[in-house]
Design an enzyme around this catalytic site. Structure first.
Site, mmCIF file in Angstrom:
data_model
loop_
_atom_site.group_PDB
_atom_site.id
_atom_site.type_symbol
_atom_site.label_atom_id
_atom_site.label_comp_id
_atom_site.label_asym_id
_atom_site.label_seq_id
_atom_site.Cartn_x
_atom_site.Cartn_y
_atom_site.Cartn_z
ATOM 1 N N TYR A 14 0.769 -1.241 0.000
ATOM 2 C CA TYR A 14 0.000 0.000 0.000
ATOM 3 C C TYR A 14 0.805 1.300 0.000
ATOM 4 O O TYR A 14 0.553 2.184 -0.806
ATOM 5 C CB TYR A 14 -0.969 0.006 1.188
ATOM 6 C CG TYR A 14 -1.868 -1.214 1.228
ATOM 7 C CD1 TYR A 14 -2.529 -1.656 0.086
ATOM 8 C CD2 TYR A 14 -2.042 -1.946 2.406
ATOM 9 C CE1 TYR A 14 -3.341 -2.784 0.111
ATOM 10 C CE2 TYR A 14 -2.857 -3.075 2.436
ATOM 11 C CZ TYR A 14 -3.505 -3.491 1.285
ATOM 12 O OH TYR A 14 -4.299 -4.598 1.313
ATOM 13 N N HIS A 79 20.670 -0.617 24.989
ATOM 14 C CA HIS A 79 20.175 0.770 24.964
ATOM 15 C C HIS A 79 20.497 1.366 23.595
ATOM 16 O O HIS A 79 21.668 1.551 23.253
ATOM 17 C CB HIS A 79 20.842 1.594 26.073
ATOM 18 C CG HIS A 79 20.140 2.886 26.361
ATOM 19 N ND1 HIS A 79 20.144 3.946 25.488
ATOM 20 C CD2 HIS A 79 19.387 3.275 27.438
ATOM 21 C CE1 HIS A 79 19.449 4.943 26.016
ATOM 22 N NE2 HIS A 79 18.979 4.572 27.187
ATOM 23 N N ASP A 80 19.460 1.633 22.796
ATOM 24 C CA ASP A 80 19.708 2.046 21.413
ATOM 25 C C ASP A 80 20.419 3.389 21.302
ATOM 26 O O ASP A 80 21.339 3.557 20.495
ATOM 27 C CB ASP A 80 18.399 2.050 20.595
ATOM 28 C CG ASP A 80 17.314 2.938 21.190
ATOM 29 O OD1 ASP A 80 17.478 3.443 22.311
ATOM 30 O OD2 ASP A 80 16.275 3.106 20.510
ATOM 31 N N THR A 104 19.418 13.877 27.349
ATOM 32 C CA THR A 104 18.873 12.564 27.700
ATOM 33 C C THR A 104 18.396 11.892 26.410
ATOM 34 O O THR A 104 18.344 12.543 25.353
ATOM 35 C CB THR A 104 17.721 12.703 28.725
ATOM 36 O OG1 THR A 104 17.338 11.406 29.168
ATOM 37 C CG2 THR A 104 16.530 13.410 28.134
ATOM 38 N N HIS A 152 -31.260 9.609 1.986
ATOM 39 C CA HIS A 152 -31.606 8.285 2.524
ATOM 40 C C HIS A 152 -31.457 7.198 1.451
ATOM 41 O O HIS A 152 -32.038 6.124 1.573
ATOM 42 C CB HIS A 152 -33.038 8.256 3.086
ATOM 43 C CG HIS A 152 -33.396 9.474 3.874
ATOM 44 N ND1 HIS A 152 -33.078 9.629 5.205
ATOM 45 C CD2 HIS A 152 -34.007 10.631 3.501
ATOM 46 C CE1 HIS A 152 -33.496 10.808 5.618
ATOM 47 N NE2 HIS A 152 -34.049 11.436 4.607
ATOM 48 N N SER A 282 -13.742 -11.204 -10.774
ATOM 49 C CA SER A 282 -14.159 -12.333 -9.943
ATOM 50 C C SER A 282 -13.609 -13.618 -10.545
ATOM 51 O O SER A 282 -13.611 -13.784 -11.763
ATOM 52 C CB SER A 282 -15.692 -12.403 -9.875
ATOM 53 O OG SER A 282 -16.117 -13.662 -9.387
#
Length: 477
Positions: A14, A79-80, A104, A152, A282
């Site tokens: 996708y 720890h990446d 950090t 509708h 189909s």
């Protein structure tokens, strides 16, 4: 293509390569290095003992990431961020000691997330504008083609094919307004420290608030942002992710509505999405032409609308300055939401670009219902010839029910005009009645509304975004 491991359908089927790269590991880690350079430059400019030689060394290696070293280190330290600090330091021995100084993990992690979301929103914006541009061509081309309107999903007063397209457009245009607002409001986290207090910088800059106040604005400018969020905990507020995901969910809702209408119109044989020469509708029914692209839009759109709940719940359940239950969730919900919306917009672009309009079917269906809708005009014509409005109203009601019975119970054509012509109290011949059957008389200001909407709303938008127009979409499956 690997056949022995799971691969995400969003990548395999996708999303575009462009969107996939924005959320790639390479984009993430290159952005980390740019942020480390921005931090070091800022600290140098504000007086810390960092040399230009160290900065130059960092810049020389910002793109040639030694992934093998980082991966091996991560196996050891789990720890990446610190693994990539180590790997960068291996390439930059002179700058090794000042990489990530005072920061950090969220300095690189969260700032990168914002940067990536901003880039992804820009790509979504580009595609959304192109969908609007294609819809504008379609609306203009068919602005005057009368068609049966439905309320509708029951026959109602006629509109035009182009006017209906403006209803789709207006929803996408509202999404664009929301996107522009959220994109324009995105700020970086900056460098706030472990609980958002910037305590490390009090140490580094000897408690000089005037200097510390300059850190975030300088980092933001170097990374192409106007500013940073003024306060934070350890992370930027996860409310930001919620706002971004809600924009995507809004686009998904608009796309879903559009795709539903196309699916219904294809059932009516009035308008069809593109169907390729060798496409099979189909495996069992060779004659079938299924609206598979529109169905896929609906399918992916439902995913994106539901996906927006993830950041909302994550935002609501963050404790105090942060908890880590956001991490795994946002690694999934944000990239996958963007990859899905990217696929949706490519499908929308492809469908609109190739819509097939069967004007004779449209006119035939409209004409089969038009006598019922023309009864007000017929009654007025009969009154002009001396008829009594109340009596005529009752007769038309009765004749309409009789004609409806002929159509629905007996399977005949609508013969209301013939029934009215045969009733002497109307004083109208069949020829006179048929003259009132021009569909254009019953579409109100639809054509004019299309012209005004395109001129006043869409054209200025397209003129302001000329540089992103002209996209086409490749559909994989």
């Amino acid at each position: 293509m690997s056949t022995d491991n799971y691969t995400s359908p969003l990548s395999e089927r996708y999303a575009s390569k462009e969107m996939q790269y924005i959320f790639s590991q390479d984009m993430k880690f290159r952005t980390w290095r740019k942020l480390w350079i921005a931090l070091a430059e800022t600290e140098k400019e504000l007086g810390l003992d960092i040399t230009q030689e160290q900065i130059d060394e960092l810049k020389a290696h910002q793109d040639d990431i030694n992934y093998d070293v980082a991966k091996e280190r991560e196996k050891l330290v789990r720890h990446d961020v610190m693994s990539h600090v180590y790997a960068y330091g291996q390439q930059c021995p002179k700058a090794k000691g000042i990489i990530h100084l005072g920061a950090t993990s969220c300095y690189v992690g969260d700032n990168t997330d914002i940067i990536i979301m901003a880039e992804a929103l820009k790509l979504v914006r580009k595609k959304l504008i192109n969908v609007l541009a294609e819809l504008a061509k379609f609306a203009d081309k068919y602005k005057a083609l009368p068609t049966l309107a439905f309320t509708h999903f029951q026959p109602a007063q006629p509109t035009t094919v182009g006017k209906r397209a403006t209803l789709w457009m207006q929803e996408f245009e509202m999404d664009l307004e929301d996107l522009d607002y959220v994109l324009g409001s995105l700020k970086l986290l900056g460098s706030k420290g472990t609980t958002g207090t910037q305590a490390s910088f009090k140490e580094l800059f000897d408690d000089n608030n005037e200097i510390i106040d300059k850190i975030d604005p300088m980092i933001a400018e170097k990374m192409g942002f106007s500013c940073c969020y003024p306060v934070s905990g350890q992370t930027y507020s996860r409310k930001v992710d919620t706002r971004v995901a809600n924009v995507l969910a809004g686009i998904a809702a608009s796309a879903h509505k559009f795709s539903n209408d196309i699916r219904l119109l294809q059932h009516l044989k009035e308008i069809e999405e593109p169907f390729e020469k060798n496409q099979i509708g189909s495996s069992a029914m060779a004659y079938k032409r299924n609206p598979m692209r529109s169905e896929r839009i609906a399918s992916l759109s439902r995913y994106v609308m539901i996906d927006a709940l993830n950041p909302a719940i994550t935002s609501a359940t963050q404790w105090f300055e942060r908890t880590l239950d956001d991490s795994a969730n946002k690694r999934l919900s944000i990239p996958e939401g963007f990859l899905a919306i990217d696929g949706i917009l490519d499908l929308c672009l492809n469908v609109v670009d190739g819509l097939v309009v069967y004007d004779k079917v449209i006119t035939k269906r409209l004409m089969s219902e038009l006598p019922f809708m023309a009864t007000e005009n017929i009654m007025m014509d009969a009154v002009k010839k001396g008829g009594d409005r109340q009596e005529l109203h009752e007769k038309i009601r009765q004749l309409s029910m009789e004609a409806g019975k002929h159509v629905k119970v007996e399977g005949k054509d609508n013969d209301l005009l013939e029934l009215i012509a045969a009733d002497e109290s109307f004083g109208l011949s069949l020829e006179e009645l048929q003259e009132s059957m021009d569909p254009a008389k019953y579409t109100g200001r639809a054509e004019y509304q299309v012209e005004q909407y395109l001129k006043n709303v869409i054209q200025p938008l397209l003129d302001a975004n000329k540089d992103v127009l002209g996209m086409t979409a490749e559909i994989n499956v």
